[in-house]
Write an enzyme that holds these catalytic residues in place. Structure first.
Site, PDB file in Angstrom:
ATOM      1  N   LEU A  95       0.836  -1.212   0.000  1.00  0.00           N
ATOM      2  CA  LEU A  95       0.000   0.000   0.000  1.00  0.00           C
ATOM      3  C   LEU A  95       0.866   1.255   0.000  1.00  0.00           C
ATOM      4  O   LEU A  95       0.461   2.310  -0.444  1.00  0.00           O
ATOM      5  CB  LEU A  95      -0.901   0.020   1.241  1.00  0.00           C
ATOM      6  CG  LEU A  95      -2.058  -0.998   1.252  1.00  0.00           C
ATOM      7  CD1 LEU A  95      -2.805  -0.943   2.556  1.00  0.00           C
ATOM      8  CD2 LEU A  95      -2.984  -0.739   0.080  1.00  0.00           C
ATOM      9  N   VAL A 112       5.180   2.863   1.194  1.00  0.00           N
ATOM     10  CA  VAL A 112       6.432   2.624   1.911  1.00  0.00           C
ATOM     11  C   VAL A 112       6.749   3.882   2.706  1.00  0.00           C
ATOM     12  O   VAL A 112       7.016   4.934   2.122  1.00  0.00           O
ATOM     13  CB  VAL A 112       7.588   2.317   0.918  1.00  0.00           C
ATOM     14  CG1 VAL A 112       8.864   1.986   1.697  1.00  0.00           C
ATOM     15  CG2 VAL A 112       7.190   1.165   0.010  1.00  0.00           C
ATOM     16  N   GLY A 113       6.602   3.789   4.046  1.00  0.00           N
ATOM     17  CA  GLY A 113       6.930   4.937   4.898  1.00  0.00           C
ATOM     18  C   GLY A 113       8.445   4.974   5.092  1.00  0.00           C
ATOM     19  O   GLY A 113       9.142   4.057   4.678  1.00  0.00           O
ATOM     20  N   ASN A 164      10.107   4.552   7.721  1.00  0.00           N
ATOM     21  CA  ASN A 164      10.627   3.491   8.592  1.00  0.00           C
ATOM     22  C   ASN A 164       9.751   2.258   8.552  1.00  0.00           C
ATOM     23  O   ASN A 164       9.475   1.657   9.557  1.00  0.00           O
ATOM     24  CB  ASN A 164      10.687   4.028  10.025  1.00  0.00           C
ATOM     25  CG  ASN A 164       9.485   4.913  10.286  1.00  0.00           C
ATOM     26  OD1 ASN A 164       8.431   4.702   9.674  1.00  0.00           O
ATOM     27  ND2 ASN A 164       9.657   5.906  11.114  1.00  0.00           N
ATOM     28  N   GLY A 165       9.263   1.875   7.380  1.00  0.00           N
ATOM     29  CA  GLY A 165       8.504   0.621   7.353  1.00  0.00           C
ATOM     30  C   GLY A 165       7.611   0.547   6.129  1.00  0.00           C
ATOM     31  O   GLY A 165       7.155   1.565   5.619  1.00  0.00           O
ATOM     32  N   LYS A 166       7.383  -0.693   5.704  1.00  0.00           N
ATOM     33  CA  LYS A 166       6.535  -0.939   4.541  1.00  0.00           C
ATOM     34  C   LYS A 166       5.100  -1.143   5.033  1.00  0.00           C
ATOM     35  O   LYS A 166       4.902  -1.619   6.150  1.00  0.00           O
ATOM     36  CB  LYS A 166       7.054  -2.228   3.868  1.00  0.00           C
ATOM     37  CG  LYS A 166       6.659  -2.389   2.418  1.00  0.00           C
ATOM     38  CD  LYS A 166       7.447  -3.540   1.743  1.00  0.00           C
ATOM     39  CE  LYS A 166       7.192  -4.885   2.385  1.00  0.00           C
ATOM     40  NZ  LYS A 166       7.788  -5.982   1.609  1.00  0.00           N
ATOM     41  N   ASP A 196       6.059  15.426  12.488  1.00  0.00           N
ATOM     42  CA  ASP A 196       6.208  15.172  11.034  1.00  0.00           C
ATOM     43  C   ASP A 196       4.864  15.376  10.344  1.00  0.00           C
ATOM     44  O   ASP A 196       4.429  14.567   9.532  1.00  0.00           O
ATOM     45  CB  ASP A 196       6.727  13.742  10.793  1.00  0.00           C
ATOM     46  CG  ASP A 196       7.243  13.580   9.365  1.00  0.00           C
ATOM     47  OD1 ASP A 196       7.300  12.435   8.866  1.00  0.00           O
ATOM     48  OD2 ASP A 196       7.555  14.609   8.722  1.00  0.00           O
TER      49      ASP A 196
END
Ligand SMILES: O=C(c1ccc(-c2ccc(Br)cc2)o1)N(Cc1ccccn1)c1ccc(N2CCNCC2)cc1
Length: 321
Positions: free
Chosen positions: A51, A53-54, A56-58, A167
């Protein structure tokens, strides 16, 4: 031996620990977040569909095996930073305008401990895309105020819990569904932190003599919350004109000139885009884009501002639920 005449008005031995300040009352409950240790695959079918990709994490799509409901699954390495992110997000996730966390799993894959966070699936996409869809135009003031009101509700809730998000940007503001009925929610607590003194342990240690502690050491870090307010100002500016208040000449991510302009708060409301925007709206932005954080509007001040409340569609009638 310390003469009791010297030191604090309470005339007591400053070195003894019974007169330490009362334990800092943390205004938010230490969230005992329930973490499952059985495999997430037992409860959810995980699809290959990524969905997003941030930093620090998918984030991948998954479906609850019992109900078939679709959720978003964020996979993080189980390190202290990820723990803090999930803890803070979990504490806040009850709010209507914050992406809800349903389950957290601690699973080990190939010897690597991972945190798997099951969140509501935000199918309406990012606020960023909706701004882009408007091409170089913008939202009406009413639309802008409704979006700002929702964002500020989430931020007010966080700041009252002594959490700074740090953020806030259109990429981290997602709509629950496509179309005008979607609810805007804040996500990605990867930079979030607590702003209350509980974060500072040494004060509690009995040997600590606060004679030499600088004010900022005593906490709370009062400027973390105000950096959220600056970000809210930039989002509001973009909503109303379609481009940012600070940018680099050729659209590059950052340039020395852009950094200088941000540091000096050098921005304008250029014609023609800003000619028909109300003074009230510009006042809110001026109050948020203050370079001195101590001068910047707080979230309570923004929520009380007539530009926000004037456009609020329905009064907040107290529900007796
Ligand atoms: O970076 C941007 C930019 C435009 C729109 C956005 C933007 C950023 C985040 C969101 Br969420 C949504 C929009 O960023 N630039 C700089 C730049 C310069 C040259 C080439 C590429 N980019 C930009 C472009 C045009 C203007 N205008 C000023 C007023 N007159 C109309 C044109 C302003 C800034």
């Amino acid at each position: 031996n310390v003469e009791t005449t010297r030191g604090g008005a309470e005339n007591s031995n400053p070195l003894s620990n019974q007169n330490l300040p009362p334990k800092a009352h943390s205004s938010t409950l230490q969230s005992t977040m329930p973490v499952h240790s059985h495999p997430v695959t037992q409860d959810y079918k995980i699809s290959r569909q990524v969905l997003g990709v941030g930093i620090n994490g998918k984030v991948v799509e998954c479906h609850n095996r019992k109900t078939g409901t679709k959720f978003a699954l964020k996979v993080l390495r189980d390190v202290p930073k990820a723990r803090r992110e999930v803890e803070l997000h979990y504490m806040a996730s009850e709010h209507r305008h914050i992406v809800k966390i349903f389950d957290v799993y601690e699973n080990t894959y190939n010897g690597v401990k991972c945190l798997l966070v099951v969140m509501e699936c935000m199918e309406g996409g990012e606020l960023f895309s909706r701004i882009q869809e408007r091409a170089q135009s913008a939202f009406t003031e009413r639309e802008g105020a409704e979006i700002m009101y929702d964002i500020c509700c989430a931020v007010q809730y966080l700041h009252r819990m002594n959490i700074a998000h740090r953020d806030i940007k259109p990429e981290n503001l997602l709509y629950s569904t496509k179309g005008s009925s979607g609810v805007l929610k804040l996500t990605d607590f990867g930079f979030a932190k607590r702003t209350d003194a509980t974060a500072i342990r040494p004060l509690e240690t009995p040997c600590y003599t606060p004679y030499y502690a600088a004010p900022e050491v005593l906490g709370p870090e009062k400027y973390d919350k105000s950096c959220d307010m600056w970000s809210i100002g930039v989002v509001m500016y973009i909503l109303l004109c379609g481009f940012p208040p600070f940018y680099s000449a050729h659209g590059l991510p950052m340039s020395p000139g852009m950094k200088t302009r941000i540091r000096s708060g050098q921005y304008v409301f250029p014609s023609p885009e800003w000619d028909r925007v109300s003074e009230a709206a510009k006042d809110v932005i001026r109050g948020l884009l203050k370079t001195d954080p101590s001068e910047r509007l707080t979230i309570d001040q923004v929520m009380a501002h007539k530009w926000i409340t004037h456009y609020m569609k329905v009064p907040e009638t107290p529900l007796f639920t």
